[in-house]
Design a protein around this motif. Sequence first.
Motif, PDB file in Angstrom:
ATOM      1  N   ALA A 466       0.829  -1.205   0.000  1.00 34.50           N
ATOM      2  CA  ALA A 466       0.000   0.000   0.000  1.00 34.50           C
ATOM      3  C   ALA A 466       0.863   1.255   0.000  1.00 34.50           C
ATOM      4  O   ALA A 466       0.532   2.248  -0.664  1.00 34.50           O
ATOM      5  CB  ALA A 466      -0.919  -0.013   1.215  1.00 34.50           C
ATOM      6  N   LEU A 469       2.119   2.003  -3.457  1.00 37.90           N
ATOM      7  CA  LEU A 469       1.075   2.583  -4.299  1.00 37.90           C
ATOM      8  C   LEU A 469       0.857   4.052  -3.963  1.00 37.90           C
ATOM      9  O   LEU A 469       0.746   4.904  -4.854  1.00 37.90           O
ATOM     10  CB  LEU A 469      -0.231   1.798  -4.106  1.00 37.90           C
ATOM     11  CG  LEU A 469      -0.248   0.374  -4.663  1.00 37.90           C
ATOM     12  CD1 LEU A 469      -1.479  -0.376  -4.189  1.00 37.90           C
ATOM     13  CD2 LEU A 469      -0.188   0.395  -6.194  1.00 37.90           C
ATOM     14  N   ARG A 505     -11.767  -0.311 -10.408  1.00 33.33           N
ATOM     15  CA  ARG A 505     -11.349   0.701  -9.433  1.00 33.33           C
ATOM     16  C   ARG A 505     -12.101   0.454  -8.127  1.00 33.33           C
ATOM     17  O   ARG A 505     -13.307   0.194  -8.153  1.00 33.33           O
ATOM     18  CB  ARG A 505     -11.629   2.110  -9.954  1.00 33.33           C
ATOM     19  CG  ARG A 505     -10.700   2.508 -11.100  1.00 33.33           C
ATOM     20  CD  ARG A 505     -10.980   3.903 -11.606  1.00 33.33           C
ATOM     21  NE  ARG A 505     -10.017   4.282 -12.621  1.00 33.33           N
ATOM     22  CZ  ARG A 505     -10.037   5.443 -13.276  1.00 33.33           C
ATOM     23  NH1 ARG A 505     -11.004   6.330 -13.009  1.00 33.33           N
ATOM     24  NH2 ARG A 505      -9.128   5.733 -14.185  1.00 33.33           N
ATOM     25  N   LEU A 508      -9.045   1.660  -1.561  1.00 33.86           N
ATOM     26  CA  LEU A 508      -7.945   0.913  -0.944  1.00 33.86           C
ATOM     27  C   LEU A 508      -7.917   1.200   0.550  1.00 33.86           C
ATOM     28  O   LEU A 508      -7.868   2.365   0.965  1.00 33.86           O
ATOM     29  CB  LEU A 508      -6.609   1.317  -1.573  1.00 33.86           C
ATOM     30  CG  LEU A 508      -5.361   0.641  -0.983  1.00 33.86           C
ATOM     31  CD1 LEU A 508      -5.390  -0.863  -1.207  1.00 33.86           C
ATOM     32  CD2 LEU A 508      -4.084   1.244  -1.574  1.00 33.86           C
ATOM     33  N   CYS A 522      -7.922   2.979  -5.790  1.00 31.40           N
ATOM     34  CA  CYS A 522      -6.886   2.153  -6.415  1.00 31.40           C
ATOM     35  C   CYS A 522      -7.451   1.534  -7.700  1.00 31.40           C
ATOM     36  O   CYS A 522      -8.656   1.221  -7.782  1.00 31.40           O
ATOM     37  CB  CYS A 522      -6.447   1.062  -5.457  1.00 31.40           C
ATOM     38  SG  CYS A 522      -5.122   0.001  -6.089  1.00 31.40           S
ATOM     39  N   GLN A 523      -6.601   1.343  -8.689  1.00 27.34           N
ATOM     40  CA  GLN A 523      -7.005   0.753  -9.975  1.00 27.34           C
ATOM     41  C   GLN A 523      -6.294  -0.571 -10.190  1.00 27.34           C
ATOM     42  O   GLN A 523      -5.081  -0.676  -9.989  1.00 27.34           O
ATOM     43  CB  GLN A 523      -6.688   1.710 -11.128  1.00 27.34           C
ATOM     44  CG  GLN A 523      -6.955   1.132 -12.514  1.00 27.34           C
ATOM     45  CD  GLN A 523      -6.661   2.130 -13.607  1.00 27.34           C
ATOM     46  OE1 GLN A 523      -7.394   3.116 -13.765  1.00 27.34           O
ATOM     47  NE2 GLN A 523      -5.584   1.901 -14.351  1.00 27.34           N
ATOM     48  N   LEU A 557      -1.415  -2.782 -10.312  1.00 25.07           N
ATOM     49  CA  LEU A 557      -2.103  -1.877  -9.391  1.00 25.07           C
ATOM     50  C   LEU A 557      -1.452  -0.502  -9.420  1.00 25.07           C
ATOM     51  O   LEU A 557      -0.229  -0.385  -9.523  1.00 25.07           O
ATOM     52  CB  LEU A 557      -2.053  -2.407  -7.956  1.00 25.07           C
ATOM     53  CG  LEU A 557      -2.722  -3.750  -7.662  1.00 25.07           C
ATOM     54  CD1 LEU A 557      -2.471  -4.136  -6.203  1.00 25.07           C
ATOM     55  CD2 LEU A 557      -4.200  -3.697  -7.946  1.00 25.07           C
ATOM     56  N   ARG A 558      -2.285   0.533  -9.320  1.00 27.82           N
ATOM     57  CA  ARG A 558      -1.782   1.889  -9.138  1.00 27.82           C
ATOM     58  C   ARG A 558      -2.882   2.739  -8.558  1.00 27.82           C
ATOM     59  O   ARG A 558      -4.073   2.441  -8.714  1.00 27.82           O
ATOM     60  CB  ARG A 558      -1.263   2.485 -10.451  1.00 27.82           C
ATOM     61  CG  ARG A 558      -2.325   2.804 -11.467  1.00 27.82           C
ATOM     62  CD  ARG A 558      -1.693   3.367 -12.738  1.00 27.82           C
ATOM     63  NE  ARG A 558      -2.683   3.739 -13.734  1.00 27.82           N
ATOM     64  CZ  ARG A 558      -3.269   4.939 -13.812  1.00 27.82           C
ATOM     65  NH1 ARG A 558      -2.943   5.883 -12.935  1.00 27.82           N
ATOM     66  NH2 ARG A 558      -4.165   5.209 -14.748  1.00 27.82           N
ATOM     67  N   MET A 559      -2.475   3.800  -7.857  1.00 28.37           N
ATOM     68  CA  MET A 559      -3.455   4.727  -7.298  1.00 28.37           C
ATOM     69  C   MET A 559      -3.888   5.700  -8.376  1.00 28.37           C
ATOM     70  O   MET A 559      -3.090   6.085  -9.253  1.00 28.37           O
ATOM     71  CB  MET A 559      -2.870   5.502  -6.124  1.00 28.37           C
ATOM     72  CG  MET A 559      -2.436   4.636  -4.949  1.00 28.37           C
ATOM     73  SD  MET A 559      -3.790   3.732  -4.183  1.00 28.37           S
ATOM     74  CE  MET A 559      -4.697   5.085  -3.416  1.00 28.37           C
TER      75      MET A 559
END
Length: 569
Positions: A466, A469, A505, A508, A522-523, A557-559
């Motif tokens: 986390a 990210l 999406r 998180l 989060c995606q 994953l990415r924010m």
Amino acid sequence: MGRVEWTRLSGDDVEEVLAILISREHPRAERIRPSRGDGGIDILLPLDDGTFRVFQAKKFTENLTTSQKRQIKESFDRLVSYTSSRGMQVANWSLVTPLDRTKENLEWLESVTSEADFDVDWLGRPYVEGLASKYPEVIDYYLRDGKERLEAAVSSLTSLLRLHAGSSGGPSDAYQASDSIATLHVLHEEINRYDPHYRYDVAVESETTPSHQLDLPGLVCSVQQSDGKSRVTVRVIARFADAVHVRPIPLSVKIRAEKGSELETAMEDFGSFGTPITVPPENVNVSLDLPGGLGVSDSAGEFSILMPKPNSSIPLQCSILDPEGAALAETEIVFHTRTHGSAGAEVYGSEEGGVFDMKLRLVFPNQLSHINVQPQNFSGRKLESVLPGLRFLAECQSPNRLRIVDPLAGTQAALGGLGGGSTGDIAMICECVENLITLQRAAKRRIPAPDFTTVRVEDSLDWSRAARLVRGETVNITWSDIKVNVIPGHEGELGDQFPGALLLRYPLTVRVSGVDYDLGLCQFWTPAAQIRRHNGKPVIEDGKAIVEPMDGANGVLRMVAPLEAPHSN
């Protein structure tokens, strides 16, 4: 109590009794032993504002002679010179004598002290007689038969206890708890009636009750005796600060230690550095002359010299240096306790964030010879406050060195090498705290430091991912399946969407110490996904389809920023 015939007493007896009476009236007062450097001070009383009140006790019982006036003036002049040279601020100087002052006496004292920048008064016979009436045990003990009365009181108490212990009767005469109250009141009054130096508090408890020592003002020692069923504790408490000097407590300890044993090493450390020590009963014989008849002679028993109370608070900047002298980590340690021995000293301190305690052993004059660091439980503290201490611990190993600097003076206090040992666990905890600080900023809520003795590996991995990210990194993951919502009546459209790429999406969150923290949106994206099927039909559970990776495709994953509402034209 009859009036004291001061004129029949020797000068030494008069001054001794006056000093004890003043000390009883002002328990914080310190008696200054007569010497060439006493500065004309008999009794020194520190006041709350940092100034002092000085008492000068004189044995004069009849009208002052020229010689006696000269003695008083010399004492006063020495006081003025002594205090001014040392920057002591005197608020009041009191001459104390068992003498009825005359008008001429007061005028004379005023003339010889007229230039004093502090108050001066003469406490004469009325004041002294008032103290004697208030503390009659002092007069009885020093001038009459008080010592014998004290011994008789101890003997009568023993008889009293034996009487109750040996009493018997029928059921109607059964001894009840309420019956003991009057006896205990009498016991406490008797043992405290005659001793002018100490008072005695008695407690009787079940042997199963945990034993503990109270941090009472003036506590000199506690004596405990047990018969296996109950435990009696007698606490000896000084009535005034100077009591232990007026009536000292001699102690003789004989310790037997086998050559090469741990006890021998502990004794050597105590002698050399003042290190606290505990000797088991089988290795010690003690003779202790306690007041109140509580002493022991050539008796076995556990003997301990404990850590002294904190006597100062000295914050010092401590740094870990690499072999080339570059600073790797630093924190502030507040050193609060010090012991002394023949070869050096040990200094004890606590890291400002509560992460660890430190013990330093110094060999005179100031050589750092040993360092001991003991991690502490810092759960619940602010993450930012514990991070410097954790970084310090993570680097606290050979070949690095410890440097201690006085931050106010900017001078180096000590420099020494560090021993070996692994700091792997501390390094992982340090990394966890750094990650949690990142998550705290994203959550916009304070996250207290968790108890790392209960943190699972899975928790630390979740926090690490986390934090990556939140810092803007893209994280590749392997995945097994994901459940996606299906609009009722549109199940047939799944075949048009899969196999294919999947983009989701979701909020998180992370859990720390049982509390969930929201970190943002989060995606999840994967290039190839397919619907799980059974007998050729999509598997739907509770309105959700199960999506699986296709050909082992990973997820990413990415924010992302919150979705913006479309602009209106």
